[in-house]
Design a protein around this motif. Structure first.
Motif, mmCIF file in Angstrom:
data_model
loop_
_atom_site.group_PDB
_atom_site.id
_atom_site.type_symbol
_atom_site.label_atom_id
_atom_site.label_comp_id
_atom_site.label_asym_id
_atom_site.label_seq_id
_atom_site.Cartn_x
_atom_site.Cartn_y
_atom_site.Cartn_z
ATOM 1 N N LYS A 111 0.824 -1.212 0.000
ATOM 2 C CA LYS A 111 0.000 0.000 0.000
ATOM 3 C C LYS A 111 0.858 1.263 0.000
ATOM 4 O O LYS A 111 0.475 2.293 -0.566
ATOM 5 N N ALA A 112 2.049 1.180 0.606
ATOM 6 C CA ALA A 112 2.945 2.336 0.668
ATOM 7 C C ALA A 112 3.804 2.477 -0.584
ATOM 8 O O ALA A 112 4.501 3.481 -0.745
ATOM 9 N N GLY A 113 3.775 1.479 -1.461
ATOM 10 C CA GLY A 113 4.569 1.540 -2.682
ATOM 11 C C GLY A 113 6.001 1.081 -2.527
ATOM 12 O O GLY A 113 6.821 1.291 -3.427
ATOM 13 N N LEU A 114 6.316 0.426 -1.408
ATOM 14 C CA LEU A 114 7.670 -0.106 -1.240
ATOM 15 C C LEU A 114 7.914 -1.286 -2.166
ATOM 16 O O LEU A 114 9.042 -1.501 -2.629
ATOM 17 N N VAL A 115 6.870 -2.076 -2.408
ATOM 18 C CA VAL A 115 6.962 -3.259 -3.261
ATOM 19 C C VAL A 115 5.751 -3.286 -4.180
ATOM 20 O O VAL A 115 4.754 -2.598 -3.943
ATOM 21 N N SER A 116 5.840 -4.120 -5.210
ATOM 22 C CA SER A 116 4.704 -4.276 -6.119
ATOM 23 C C SER A 116 4.244 -5.723 -6.236
ATOM 24 O O SER A 116 3.223 -5.999 -6.863
ATOM 25 N N VAL A 117 4.997 -6.643 -5.631
ATOM 26 C CA VAL A 117 4.632 -8.057 -5.625
ATOM 27 C C VAL A 117 4.609 -8.537 -4.180
ATOM 28 O O VAL A 117 5.541 -8.281 -3.413
ATOM 29 N N ASP A 118 3.559 -9.224 -3.802
ATOM 30 C CA ASP A 118 3.388 -9.679 -2.423
ATOM 31 C C ASP A 118 4.348 -10.818 -2.084
ATOM 32 O O ASP A 118 4.533 -11.749 -2.877
ATOM 33 N N ARG A 119 4.983 -10.728 -0.925
ATOM 34 C CA ARG A 119 5.787 -11.812 -0.355
ATOM 35 C C ARG A 119 6.871 -12.324 -1.306
ATOM 36 O O ARG A 119 7.064 -13.531 -1.466
#
Length: 255
Positions: A134-142
């Motif tokens: 949600k914060a935009g640190l990543v774009s793919v989960d886990r």
């Protein structure tokens, strides 16, 4: 076995050449791959043979092994540019770090769920990945390796020993782990560092520290401190965690 690992079969335990001819900054991921291939408590002898660069030696080799989720058995031997170590594969997590990171996430230590899954913050109910997305640190989960490759987000922990509760970690472990984090930051120089969980920082640096940007830098890198993302932390909502991650990312972007 990957091309960066070469096995030899003499002696009581297998001997593996690690990272022959590669830059030393590539070794964390190479060792992380080895950690994933071996069963828990497996003993292996490694010979780390990266291209010899400034700062390469027994201490860095031992730090890389610890960061990759191994327990060194005995001291590291540095000879002719090669670090020799006997390692025990722990029920732990390997670092996902490299040179040029935008933000280095530093947790307290792995939970059993995370160690078994091979992914940090994997325990059911942990809000790290939802907040990071949600914060935009990543774009793919886990997917820590995707986060590192495409977003410059590195991940490590102060202590590599897996426990069910943070209060099972003693002060000596925090101190030793924090010293490794300092050396890691001085070497790889992320733009900023984000400590997830107040207790590690408070145990080693500042007992009265509050969440936010800290006065003390690590390896001349600015530090952001935030609450733990565990679902048991009822004092912090998901939106609060998203805001903390957003502030940590902003700190990295302006550094």
């Amino acid at each position: 076995m990957s091309q960066a690992l070469t096995a030899a079969g003499d002696g009581r335990w297998p001997r593996i050449r690690v990272g022959a001819g590669r830059h030393v900054a590539q070794l964390p991921l190479v060792l992380g791959g080895l950690h994933q291939e071996l069963p828990v408590q497996h003993t292996v002898r490694v010979a780390m043979e990266p291209r010899n660069t400034r700062g390469w030696g027994a201490q860095r080799g031992a730090d890389l092994a610890v960061g990759a989720g191994f327990l060194p058995s005995g001291a590291a031997l540095f000879r002719r540019g090669v670090v020799h170590l006997t390692l025990i594969r722990l029920r732990s997590l390997p670092d996902t770090v490299c040179a040029g990171m935008k933000l280095l996430i530093v947790g307290l230590n792995p939970s059993p769920s995370s160690a078994d899954a091979g992914i940090g913050y994997a325990r059911p109910g942990n809000r790290f990945w939802p907040a990071a997305l949600k914060a935009g640190l990543v774009s793919v989960d886990r997917d820590p390796r995707h986060a590192l490759q495409y977003h410059g987000l590195g991940m490590t922990d102060i202590v590599r020993r897996t426990t069910r509760r943070a209060d099972e970690i003693d002060v000596a472990e925090y101190n030793a782990g924090f010293a490794r984090i300092i050396r890691l930051a001085q070497w790889l120089r992320p733009k900023a560092i984000c400590f997830v969980g107040l207790s590690g920082w408070r145990n080693v640096v500042d007992r009265s520290a509050q969440a936010g940007v800290q006065k003390v830098a690590i390896g001349r890198r600015p530090v952001y401190l935030m609450p733990h993302t565990s679902g048991l932390n009822a004092h912090c909502r998901l939106d609060d965690l998203v805001e903390h991650f957003s502030r940590a990312l902003a700190l990295a972007n302006k550094s």
